[in-house]
Scaffold this motif. Structure first.
Motif, PDB file in Angstrom:
ATOM      1  N   ALA A 310       0.827  -1.210   0.000  1.00  0.00           N
ATOM      2  CA  ALA A 310       0.000   0.000   0.000  1.00  0.00           C
ATOM      3  C   ALA A 310       0.859   1.256   0.000  1.00  0.00           C
ATOM      4  N   LEU A 311       1.951   1.248   0.747  1.00  0.00           N
ATOM      5  CA  LEU A 311       2.827   2.415   0.793  1.00  0.00           C
ATOM      6  C   LEU A 311       3.512   2.625  -0.549  1.00  0.00           C
ATOM      7  N   SER A 312       3.988   1.551  -1.150  1.00  0.00           N
ATOM      8  CA  SER A 312       4.620   1.665  -2.469  1.00  0.00           C
ATOM      9  C   SER A 312       3.612   2.151  -3.508  1.00  0.00           C
ATOM     10  N   ALA A 313       2.395   1.634  -3.451  1.00  0.00           N
ATOM     11  CA  ALA A 313       1.362   2.046  -4.402  1.00  0.00           C
ATOM     12  C   ALA A 313       1.006   3.515  -4.228  1.00  0.00           C
ATOM     13  N   ALA A 314       0.984   3.997  -2.985  1.00  0.00           N
ATOM     14  CA  ALA A 314       0.670   5.404  -2.731  1.00  0.00           C
ATOM     15  C   ALA A 314       1.724   6.311  -3.346  1.00  0.00           C
ATOM     16  N   GLN A 319       3.255   9.999  -7.603  1.00  0.00           N
ATOM     17  CA  GLN A 319       4.317  10.305  -8.568  1.00  0.00           C
ATOM     18  C   GLN A 319       3.742  10.427  -9.975  1.00  0.00           C
ATOM     19  N   ALA A 320       2.935   9.458 -10.359  1.00  0.00           N
ATOM     20  CA  ALA A 320       2.364   9.456 -11.703  1.00  0.00           C
ATOM     21  C   ALA A 320       1.444  10.651 -11.933  1.00  0.00           C
ATOM     22  N   GLN A 321       0.725  11.061 -10.880  1.00  0.00           N
ATOM     23  CA  GLN A 321      -0.206  12.175 -11.011  1.00  0.00           C
ATOM     24  C   GLN A 321       0.488  13.520 -11.062  1.00  0.00           C
ATOM     25  N   ARG A 322       1.592  13.668 -10.355  1.00  0.00           N
ATOM     26  CA  ARG A 322       2.169  14.996 -10.152  1.00  0.00           C
ATOM     27  C   ARG A 322       3.517  15.227 -10.823  1.00  0.00           C
ATOM     28  N   LEU A 323       4.251  14.163 -11.116  1.00  0.00           N
ATOM     29  CA  LEU A 323       5.601  14.327 -11.649  1.00  0.00           C
ATOM     30  C   LEU A 323       5.697  13.790 -13.071  1.00  0.00           C
ATOM     31  N   ASP A 324       6.487  14.472 -13.871  1.00  0.00           N
ATOM     32  CA  ASP A 324       6.667  14.074 -15.270  1.00  0.00           C
ATOM     33  C   ASP A 324       8.135  14.276 -15.665  1.00  0.00           C
ATOM     34  N   TYR A 352       9.164   2.596   2.589  1.00  0.00           N
ATOM     35  CA  TYR A 352       9.437   2.814   1.162  1.00  0.00           C
ATOM     36  C   TYR A 352      10.849   3.345   1.063  1.00  0.00           C
ATOM     37  N   GLY A 353      11.713   2.575   0.413  1.00  0.00           N
ATOM     38  CA  GLY A 353      13.124   2.934   0.363  1.00  0.00           C
ATOM     39  C   GLY A 353      13.603   3.533  -0.933  1.00  0.00           C
ATOM     40  N   GLY A 354      12.788   3.489  -1.984  1.00  0.00           N
ATOM     41  CA  GLY A 354      13.223   4.039  -3.257  1.00  0.00           C
ATOM     42  C   GLY A 354      12.702   3.220  -4.421  1.00  0.00           C
ATOM     43  N   ASP A 355      13.283   3.453  -5.601  1.00  0.00           N
ATOM     44  CA  ASP A 355      12.794   2.823  -6.832  1.00  0.00           C
ATOM     45  C   ASP A 355      13.218   1.372  -6.995  1.00  0.00           C
ATOM     46  N   TYR A 638      -1.806   6.318   1.512  1.00  0.00           N
ATOM     47  CA  TYR A 638      -1.352   5.109   2.207  1.00  0.00           C
ATOM     48  C   TYR A 638      -2.215   4.796   3.422  1.00  0.00           C
ATOM     49  N   MET A 639      -2.447   5.811   4.250  1.00  0.00           N
ATOM     50  CA  MET A 639      -3.184   5.576   5.499  1.00  0.00           C
ATOM     51  C   MET A 639      -4.616   5.112   5.227  1.00  0.00           C
ATOM     52  N   LYS A 640      -5.227   5.574   4.140  1.00  0.00           N
ATOM     53  CA  LYS A 640      -6.562   5.092   3.781  1.00  0.00           C
ATOM     54  C   LYS A 640      -6.548   3.577   3.590  1.00  0.00           C
ATOM     55  N   ALA A 641      -5.533   3.098   2.863  1.00  0.00           N
ATOM     56  CA  ALA A 641      -5.443   1.660   2.594  1.00  0.00           C
ATOM     57  C   ALA A 641      -5.005   0.886   3.836  1.00  0.00           C
ATOM     58  N   ALA A 642      -4.041   1.421   4.562  1.00  0.00           N
ATOM     59  CA  ALA A 642      -3.487   0.709   5.714  1.00  0.00           C
ATOM     60  C   ALA A 642      -4.492   0.573   6.849  1.00  0.00           C
TER      61      ALA A 642
END
Length: 759
Positions: A310-314, A319-324, A352-355, A638-642
């Motif tokens: 859930a944290l990775s998905a968040a 990222q996909a919504q805001r960064l390009d 979450y440690g990175g990519d 994340y917190m919504k899912a967790a």
């Protein structure tokens, strides 16, 4: 008195017995086989529910080669660096052994052998029990090896069994791991780099091992490695193992090894979970890294698969919504680090440690240092004020309703009445993000709107040592705190990890009870508890008065309901948290919690070449990134899912605490500053709030009693509860949203002595 005959007889008998004992021991030990060292098993990691996460080390990374395939330069590099008398000595250092035995007898740390022969025996001795029996047996084996094997055989065995880091055992595996070539093709310069690793790969691998030790950064390791590389080449030259020409060629440039590569199964967040658990095991046992990497351990972790996912998905969703990064250069090199900890327990349930290692990102952002936390530090200042009071409150803790000057560009007063100065002796001024004239406002309102000037002055009034002590008690490690306790310390120059920030806020969530974060519950070998892993589950301890923690929580609830953290309101349950943005917009944080989970999210840009932080001005198409923006969106997602399906437990009620102790120099009665809402919160930034003319006497909002849990409908601060906020779902901060910097206006972003993260 015994006769001389009796004494002589006893002495001769003792010596004879000793000779027999030594002879029998010598005869019984066998010479080790370097192939035995290749016997290894997997390390198996398990999720918190007992299901297998991953098995690492599917076969030890080692391939024995003949001495003829090991370059002369490699052989001489280790001899010149480790054991210059190798070809002349007996293979045993008696004084070194005696020191090791004596040290163990006293209960001190064990010591390794000082000769190559002894190191070879140690490498091939699979039993890792640190006992006197083993040490004596190892000594006899070393003596026997020295008499039965020739020096070339010993050197071959040593170089085939030594650990070079990154899971590589032996020179052939090391050559492939670090330079992508066979050992026989190594240059003298490369040989010196690999020989340097034998001093300790954790600290001499240029790629860094900060996950194992914060001091083992890539920069520090590169420095250590290059210095020892140069020294080894010099020793080889002095020992006449390199000609003048070879020496000049070898030292012409440092041959940087290849970067780390992902191993099978170590992809996505699994790699960071494994690294975190491994680091915890090594820190809480006497198992060495080399022993651990040989395998055979079962590691039971605290990580919950659904929450990790859930944290990775968040992160990925936001990222996909805001960064390009493909089309916007300022979106490149943006990174996230996050951690989620269970309050009143300390278990790390997600990070979450990175990519991922597979994408070349080997630093664990959840456990990294060097990212300033900004205004997420302010709750520690408030807690210290409630516990210790200020220099003029006569030791009594002060109330969050105490008023401080919230205006921009203020001089900071020392307890003696003088003002702080810059290095050039000019007056130091503390800045806010906005020049808005807040006037004297409550600390509660200052926290809500993340205004700097009140907390900088409050930190000085309380004493920065008290602030430091409260942060330490909450769970922040001392080594991550700024050394300079200057005014900016109060607004976040320290650089704790995401794990430690989540754990420290968990102390507030647990009404003052702190439990150290942990990631491993048990370590077993062959199904039996490993005796060397002795760290039990941490016991929560009272770090601060419960009512102080509950009052901090009450104030931080207001940050989400009425202040800079309003993007977290969509969680739809009772929560508390704080935004933070730093000087020059180099990092942005949100740390928040419920009673069930405390989670921190950090966002930053990092230059991939030198790992220095870059400004996020312009990132995501915004003038600046604020903690209340992208980090809060990740946290909420994340917190919504967790917490899906979990009850909303709320928080314990906070009762009135301390006394109202306004800042020295505050007018009496304190003028009110009333902020009138300029518009209903919408999806567009709010214009600057209007300011009414201060009245000569306190207004109702100044004098109403704060009923803890119902703060005068949000108006106990002398203003309305919507003035200067971003408004519910508006991702863009308004002009008075002081979670960020807008360039260099946060804190002391003007290059003065106290410059640093402040937001």
């Amino acid at each position: 008195m015994p006769s001389w005959k009796l004494v002589s007889g006893l002495f001769i008998g003792f010596v004879g017995s000793l000779v027999v004992l030594v002879g029998v021991s010598y005869a019984m030990v066998s010479i080790p086989n370097e192939n035995d060292a290749a016997k290894s098993q997997n390390n198996v990691y398990y999720w918190a529910d007992g299901k297998q996460m991953v098995a690492t080390g599917t076969g030890i990374n080692r391939q024995n080669i003949d001495i003829s395939q090991i370059p002369d330069a490699m052989q001489w590099a280790v001899i010149s660096a480790e054991n210059k008398s190798f070809y002349q000595d007996s293979g045993v250092d008696p004084m070194g052994i005696l020191r090791a035995v004596a040290n163990m007898a006293r209960g001190g740390q064990t010591q390794g052998g000082s000769t190559i022969t002894q190191q070879y025996v140690k490498n091939t001795y699979l039993s890792q029990q640190q006992t006197l029996t083993r040490k004596f047996k190892e000594m006899f084996i070393s003596i026997k090896v020295g008499t039965k094997l020739n020096k070339k055989q010993i050197l071959q065995g040593y170089l085939n069994t030594s650990y070079f880091g990154r899971g590589a055992y032996g020179i052939q595996a090391a050559a492939q791991t670090y330079y992508g070539k066979n050992a026989v093709d190594l240059t003298p310069s490369q040989c010196a780099v690999l020989a340097a690793l034998l001093k300790g790969p954790t600290y001499f691998d240029p790629a860094g091992n900060a996950d194992l030790d914060p001091s083992a950064t890539p920069e520090a390791n590169k420095q250590r490695s290059s210095e020892r590389w140069a020294w080894i080449l010099e020793q080889m030259h002095n020992d006449h193992h390199l000609s003048d020409t070879q020496y000049q060629e070898a030292k012409a440039h440092y041959p940087m090894p290849d970067g780390r590569k992902a191993t099978r199964g170590m992809t996505g967040q699994i790699s960071y979970l494994v690294d975190t658990a491994k680091k915890y095991v090594l820190a809480h046992s006497d198992i060495t890294e080399a022993q651990f990497d040989r395998g055979g351990y079962q590691i039971y972790t605290t990580f919950k698969k659904d929450k990790v996912n859930a944290l990775s998905a968040a992160v990925k969703k936001v990222q996909a919504q805001r960064l390009d990064p493909k089309h916007r250069d300022l979106d490149k090199y943006v990174q996230f680090g996050a951690a989620s900890v269970k309050p009143n327990d300390g278990a790390i349930v997600a990070l979450y440690g990175g990519d991922g290692y597979e994408n070349g990102h080997f630093t664990n952002n959840a456990d990294t240092s060097g990212v300033p936390v900004g205004s997420t530090w302010k709750p520690f200042v408030l807690a210290a004020a409630m516990e210790y009071g200020t220099y003029n409150s006569e030791g009594a803790g002060i109330s969050p309703l105490s008023k401080y000057n919230g205006n921009d560009h203020l001089k900071v007063r020392k307890p003696d009445g003088s003002y702080y100065l810059n290095k050039d002796n000019s007056t130091f001024y503390q800045n806010n993000e906005s020049p808005h004239p807040w006037g004297y406002i409550t600390l509660r309102k200052a926290m809500e709107q993340s205004i700097n000037t009140p907390f900088v002055q409050l930190g000085v009034d309380v004493g920065m040592t008290h602030v430091r002590d409260v942060a330490k008690s909450a769970g922040i490690l001392p080594q991550s705190m700024s050394v300079d306790l200057n005014p900016s310390f109060a607004i976040g120059t320290s650089t704790p990890s995401a794990i430690r920030m989540a754990d420290a806020y968990a102390t507030f969530a647990a009404s003052g009870k702190q439990a150290d974060p942990y990631s491993v519950t048990a370590v077993k070998t062959n199904g039996v508890d490993a005796p060397s892993f002795t760290k039990p589950k941490p016991s929560p301890k009272e770090a601060m008065d419960p009512n102080i923690a509950n009052n901090v929580t009450d104030v931080l609830q207001n940050v989400i309901q009425n202040g800079t953290g309003q993007n977290a309101k969509s969680l739809g349950r009772t929560a508390a948290g704080k935004t933070g943005t730093t000087d020059k917009n180099k990092s942005a944080w949100f740390v928040g919690y419920t009673q069930q989970l405390s989670t921190s999210v950090a966002m930053f840009r990092e230059n991939p070449k030198d790992h220095k932080l870059l400004s996020m001005n312009g990132t995501a198409g915004k003038d600046s990134i604020h903690g209340g923006d992208i980090p809060t969106l990740v946290w909420t997602e994340y917190m919504k899912a967790a917490l899906k399906g979990a009850n909303d437990l709320g928080f314990p009620s906070a009762t009135e605490i301390g006394k109202v102790q306004d800042e020295a120099g505050a007018p009496s009665p304190t003028p009110s500053v009333t902020i009138t809402p300029s518009q209903t919160p919408s999806n567009s930034p709010s214009p600057s709030p209007s300011v009414t003319t201060p009245s000569p006497s306190p207004s109702m909002s100044d004098t109403c009693q704060w009923s803890w849990g119902n703060p005068c409908n949000g108006n106990a601060n002398g203003g309305t509860n919507t003035g200067g906020t971003t408004g519910g779902t508006d991702p863009s901060p308004s002009v008075t949203d002081t979670t960020g910097t807008g360039g260099n206006t946060r804190g002391n972003g003007n290059g003065t002595i106290f410059g640093g993260p402040t937001g």
